[in-house]
Motif scaffolding. Structure first.
Motif, PDB file in Angstrom:
ATOM      1  N   PHE A 176       5.554   4.745  -3.327  1.00 40.25           N
ATOM      2  CA  PHE A 176       5.871   6.068  -2.799  1.00 40.25           C
ATOM      3  C   PHE A 176       4.649   6.714  -2.165  1.00 40.25           C
ATOM      4  O   PHE A 176       4.755   7.421  -1.160  1.00 40.25           O
ATOM      5  CB  PHE A 176       6.436   6.970  -3.906  1.00 40.25           C
ATOM      6  CG  PHE A 176       7.918   7.141  -3.804  1.00 40.25           C
ATOM      7  CD1 PHE A 176       8.765   6.119  -4.200  1.00 40.25           C
ATOM      8  CD2 PHE A 176       8.471   8.307  -3.298  1.00 40.25           C
ATOM      9  CE1 PHE A 176      10.137   6.264  -4.097  1.00 40.25           C
ATOM     10  CE2 PHE A 176       9.842   8.459  -3.191  1.00 40.25           C
ATOM     11  CZ  PHE A 176      10.686   7.426  -3.590  1.00 40.25           C
ATOM     12  N   ALA A 177       3.478   6.467  -2.745  1.00 44.65           N
ATOM     13  CA  ALA A 177       2.256   7.006  -2.165  1.00 44.65           C
ATOM     14  C   ALA A 177       2.052   6.477  -0.756  1.00 44.65           C
ATOM     15  O   ALA A 177       1.703   7.220   0.169  1.00 44.65           O
ATOM     16  CB  ALA A 177       1.054   6.651  -3.044  1.00 44.65           C
ATOM     17  N   ALA A 178       2.275   5.171  -0.583  1.00 45.26           N
ATOM     18  CA  ALA A 178       2.104   4.567   0.732  1.00 45.26           C
ATOM     19  C   ALA A 178       3.083   5.148   1.743  1.00 45.26           C
ATOM     20  O   ALA A 178       2.714   5.482   2.879  1.00 45.26           O
ATOM     21  CB  ALA A 178       2.287   3.052   0.627  1.00 45.26           C
ATOM     22  N   GLY A 179       4.341   5.261   1.350  1.00 42.75           N
ATOM     23  CA  GLY A 179       5.345   5.763   2.279  1.00 42.75           C
ATOM     24  C   GLY A 179       5.192   7.237   2.597  1.00 42.75           C
ATOM     25  O   GLY A 179       5.295   7.653   3.749  1.00 42.75           O
ATOM     26  N   SER A 221      -5.290  -5.449   2.391  1.00 44.96           N
ATOM     27  CA  SER A 221      -4.194  -6.259   2.933  1.00 44.96           C
ATOM     28  C   SER A 221      -4.251  -7.673   2.368  1.00 44.96           C
ATOM     29  O   SER A 221      -3.206  -8.311   2.159  1.00 44.96           O
ATOM     30  CB  SER A 221      -4.246  -6.287   4.462  1.00 44.96           C
ATOM     31  OG  SER A 221      -5.424  -6.917   4.932  1.00 44.96           O
ATOM     32  N   ALA A 222      -5.458  -8.178   2.095  1.00 47.34           N
ATOM     33  CA  ALA A 222      -5.578  -9.497   1.458  1.00 47.34           C
ATOM     34  C   ALA A 222      -4.940  -9.478   0.076  1.00 47.34           C
ATOM     35  O   ALA A 222      -4.321 -10.461  -0.347  1.00 47.34           O
ATOM     36  CB  ALA A 222      -7.050  -9.898   1.369  1.00 47.34           C
ATOM     37  N   GLY A 265      -4.204   7.014  -1.415  1.00 43.88           N
ATOM     38  CA  GLY A 265      -4.869   5.761  -1.087  1.00 43.88           C
ATOM     39  C   GLY A 265      -5.438   5.092  -2.324  1.00 43.88           C
ATOM     40  O   GLY A 265      -5.297   3.872  -2.521  1.00 43.88           O
ATOM     41  N   PHE A 266      -6.073   5.872  -3.192  1.00 46.39           N
ATOM     42  CA  PHE A 266      -6.604   5.317  -4.438  1.00 46.39           C
ATOM     43  C   PHE A 266      -5.477   4.827  -5.345  1.00 46.39           C
ATOM     44  O   PHE A 266      -5.606   3.787  -6.016  1.00 46.39           O
ATOM     45  CB  PHE A 266      -7.438   6.374  -5.166  1.00 46.39           C
ATOM     46  CG  PHE A 266      -8.770   6.662  -4.517  1.00 46.39           C
ATOM     47  CD1 PHE A 266      -9.770   5.714  -4.510  1.00 46.39           C
ATOM     48  CD2 PHE A 266      -9.003   7.882  -3.907  1.00 46.39           C
ATOM     49  CE1 PHE A 266     -10.997   5.974  -3.917  1.00 46.39           C
ATOM     50  CE2 PHE A 266     -10.219   8.162  -3.311  1.00 46.39           C
ATOM     51  CZ  PHE A 266     -11.225   7.194  -3.313  1.00 46.39           C
ATOM     52  N   ILE A 267      -4.382   5.574  -5.373  1.00 40.93           N
ATOM     53  CA  ILE A 267      -3.252   5.191  -6.229  1.00 40.93           C
ATOM     54  C   ILE A 267      -2.647   3.875  -5.770  1.00 40.93           C
ATOM     55  O   ILE A 267      -2.377   2.978  -6.584  1.00 40.93           O
ATOM     56  CB  ILE A 267      -2.184   6.296  -6.237  1.00 40.93           C
ATOM     57  CG1 ILE A 267      -2.737   7.559  -6.901  1.00 40.93           C
ATOM     58  CG2 ILE A 267      -0.930   5.821  -6.959  1.00 40.93           C
ATOM     59  CD1 ILE A 267      -1.813   8.747  -6.815  1.00 40.93           C
ATOM     60  N   LEU A 268      -2.444   3.712  -4.465  1.00 43.70           N
ATOM     61  CA  LEU A 268      -1.799   2.485  -3.991  1.00 43.70           C
ATOM     62  C   LEU A 268      -2.714   1.271  -4.157  1.00 43.70           C
ATOM     63  O   LEU A 268      -2.243   0.162  -4.412  1.00 43.70           O
ATOM     64  CB  LEU A 268      -1.319   2.643  -2.554  1.00 43.70           C
ATOM     65  CG  LEU A 268      -2.329   2.789  -1.416  1.00 43.70           C
ATOM     66  CD1 LEU A 268      -2.724   1.427  -0.867  1.00 43.70           C
ATOM     67  CD2 LEU A 268      -1.700   3.625  -0.274  1.00 43.70           C
ATOM     68  N   ILE A 269      -4.026   1.464  -4.017  1.00 42.73           N
ATOM     69  CA  ILE A 269      -4.953   0.358  -4.265  1.00 42.73           C
ATOM     70  C   ILE A 269      -4.908  -0.049  -5.733  1.00 42.73           C
ATOM     71  O   ILE A 269      -4.860  -1.241  -6.071  1.00 42.73           O
ATOM     72  CB  ILE A 269      -6.388   0.746  -3.855  1.00 42.73           C
ATOM     73  CG1 ILE A 269      -6.497   0.901  -2.337  1.00 42.73           C
ATOM     74  CG2 ILE A 269      -7.380  -0.323  -4.329  1.00 42.73           C
ATOM     75  CD1 ILE A 269      -7.836   1.426  -1.867  1.00 42.73           C
ATOM     76  N   TYR A 276      -2.548   3.671   7.743  1.00 48.26           N
ATOM     77  CA  TYR A 276      -2.354   2.282   8.167  1.00 48.26           C
ATOM     78  C   TYR A 276      -1.488   1.518   7.166  1.00 48.26           C
ATOM     79  O   TYR A 276      -0.680   0.671   7.534  1.00 48.26           O
ATOM     80  CB  TYR A 276      -3.711   1.596   8.306  1.00 48.26           C
ATOM     81  CG  TYR A 276      -3.785   0.570   9.407  1.00 48.26           C
ATOM     82  CD1 TYR A 276      -4.517   0.816  10.559  1.00 48.26           C
ATOM     83  CD2 TYR A 276      -3.115  -0.637   9.301  1.00 48.26           C
ATOM     84  CE1 TYR A 276      -4.581  -0.121  11.569  1.00 48.26           C
ATOM     85  CE2 TYR A 276      -3.179  -1.577  10.312  1.00 48.26           C
ATOM     86  CZ  TYR A 276      -3.908  -1.318  11.441  1.00 48.26           C
ATOM     87  OH  TYR A 276      -3.967  -2.252  12.444  1.00 48.26           O
ATOM     88  N   VAL A 277      -1.693   1.818   5.877  1.00 47.29           N
ATOM     89  CA  VAL A 277      -0.947   1.109   4.835  1.00 47.29           C
ATOM     90  C   VAL A 277       0.280   1.930   4.461  1.00 47.29           C
ATOM     91  O   VAL A 277       0.194   2.884   3.695  1.00 47.29           O
ATOM     92  CB  VAL A 277      -1.819   0.889   3.588  1.00 47.29           C
ATOM     93  CG1 VAL A 277      -1.025   0.126   2.527  1.00 47.29           C
ATOM     94  CG2 VAL A 277      -3.069   0.115   3.947  1.00 47.29           C
ATOM     95  N   SER A 278       1.415   1.567   4.988  1.00 45.07           N
ATOM     96  CA  SER A 278       2.657   2.274   4.689  1.00 45.07           C
ATOM     97  C   SER A 278       3.451   1.477   3.668  1.00 45.07           C
ATOM     98  O   SER A 278       3.016   0.434   3.178  1.00 45.07           O
ATOM     99  CB  SER A 278       3.480   2.442   5.970  1.00 45.07           C
ATOM    100  OG  SER A 278       3.899   1.173   6.450  1.00 45.07           O
TER     101      SER A 278
END
Length: 391
Positions: A331-334, A279-280, A181-185, A53-55
């Motif tokens: 990059f993780a998200a993409g 997202s917030a 997911g953990f990295i992008l958070i 969901y999070v790109s």
């Protein structure tokens, strides 16, 4: 950007590819490739749904929207609990009882072959086009940091993602997405902290300015249907999220990888609910960028706005050492989203075309070979589709 930043980025990217390829096994079935043998824990599948969901679109576009306007687009995410509930209550049990990894096989039983072909074709075209926009936003910060050609970044990244998606299958994609997911958070939290404590008068100043200028507005609450009101965004989000959770192959395929029904239901709820606070954070980053550059006049050159503000901040305002974490996060998200598009599209090619129309009695060996070929071809098509758009 220092040599150390470049090394860390290259090591991260190479590590993701190596980790994904480590799931390669010579002897495995098509079910292993498309449904991970239906053996994954719910939290891993849920993190995968969240990462899908999070790109890179979310990572850069959400802060860009908040910077340019307000939090009206955040309302879209508030519809997720409704869609997640329906997914756990109805969609997950339904698809796990169908006996097919394709989200569109039911359409054939209900309406005939034409419906399945139509839906799956639209899905494939959508995923190929989607890869382009995601990889473009992924390439923006690298272009700003290193001056590398955007088209070259897209091509090289596509090859890397295609390699581990092809060799590792859906299990590799889901596990790498969980880690990413953990990295992008983590990257988003760090950036938010830097912005808040980088205000001249501390974090409170960020909120004072934002409240004074109505930057936290969720939109009007009037009955108008021609404006982007709170209700328009909420209803729109409900329908889009129900579509994602209900008929999108990316999500349906993940329901089937969980080890049991309980884990699958948990994954749908966990992945959806996690997106709301994250997202917030993205929107707060955008608001923080607005207040930061307002209180630091002259730091932001003219002509830089929207999606380009966040990459500029990463390059020029982050403390030494944090730049590499943010680039890795983007990059993780993409990478996670593009890998999902490739593997799910290859699954559709296998189930809705190859096994349905060309080789109904295909052996596991033949099916696995077709998955490899489909992954490679889809990756190549994605590159050819994307490259002309960014000349």
């Amino acid at each position: 950007m220092t040599i150390l930043d470049i090394i860390v980025f290259l090591v991260f990217t190479g590590g993701v590819v190596f980790f994904g390829c480590s799931f390669f096994e010579k002897k495995r079935s098509s079910d292993d490739m498309t449904a991970a043998g239906r053996s994954l824990p719910g939290w891993v599948v849920g993190m995968s749904i969240f990462a899908t969901y999070v790109s890179s679109i979310s990572y850069l576009a959400y802060p860009g929207k908040a910077y340019m306007s307000d939090w009206n687009a955040f309302v879209f995410g508030l519809s997720i609990p409704i869609a997640s509930y329906f997914a756990a209550r109805y969609f997950v049990p339904f698809y796990r009882s169908q006996g097919s990894v394709s989200a569109y096989s039911f359409l054939e039983r209900r309406f005939g072959p034409w419906a399945r072909i139509y839906a799956s074709t639209c899905y494939l075209l959508t995923q190929i086009a989607r890869m382009g926009s995601i990889l473009y936003l992924l390439a923006l910060p690298m272009n700003a940091l290193l001056g590398w050609d955007i088209k070259t970044i897209i091509v090289c990244t596509s090859i890397a993602i295609t390699l581990y998606a092809m060799l590792g299958g859906i299990k590799a994609v889901i596990w790498t997405e969980a880690i990413q997911g953990f990295i992008l958070i983590g990257g988003a939290l760090v950036c938010m902290g830097v912005l808040m404590f980088g205000m001249p008068e501390g974090p409170k100043q960020l909120f004072d300015i934002a409240i004074e200028e109505n930057k936290f507005s969720l939109g009007g609450f009037g009955p108008s249907l021609t404006e982007s009101t709170f209700w328009v965004c909420l209803v729109y989000g409900i329908f889009i999220d129900l579509q994602n959770y209900g008929i999108d192959q990316n999500y349906v395929q993940r329901y089937l990888t969980a080890k049991d029904d309980k884990s699958a239901k948990f994954s749908a709820l966990f992945g959806g609910y996690l997106f709301i606070p994250v997202s917030a954070i993205f929107f707060l980053i955008g608001t923080g960028l607005y207040t930061y550059y307002k209180t630091h006049p002259g730091l932001l050159p003219e002509g830089i706005d929207g999606d380009f503000v966040f990459p500029y901040f990463i390059v020029n305002q982050l403390p030494a050492g944090l730049t590499r974490l943010l680039i890795a996060s983007i990059f993780a998200a993409g990478m996670s989203t593009v890998a999902t598009s490739i593997t799910s599209s290859a699954t559709i090619v296998l189930t809705d075309y190859y096994q349905r129309f060309f080789k109904k009695d295909a052996t596991d060996k033949q099916s696995v070979r077709m998955i490899y070929i489909s992954n490679a071809v889809i990756g190549i098509i994605g590159i050819l589709w994307q490259s002309p758009s960014y000349r």
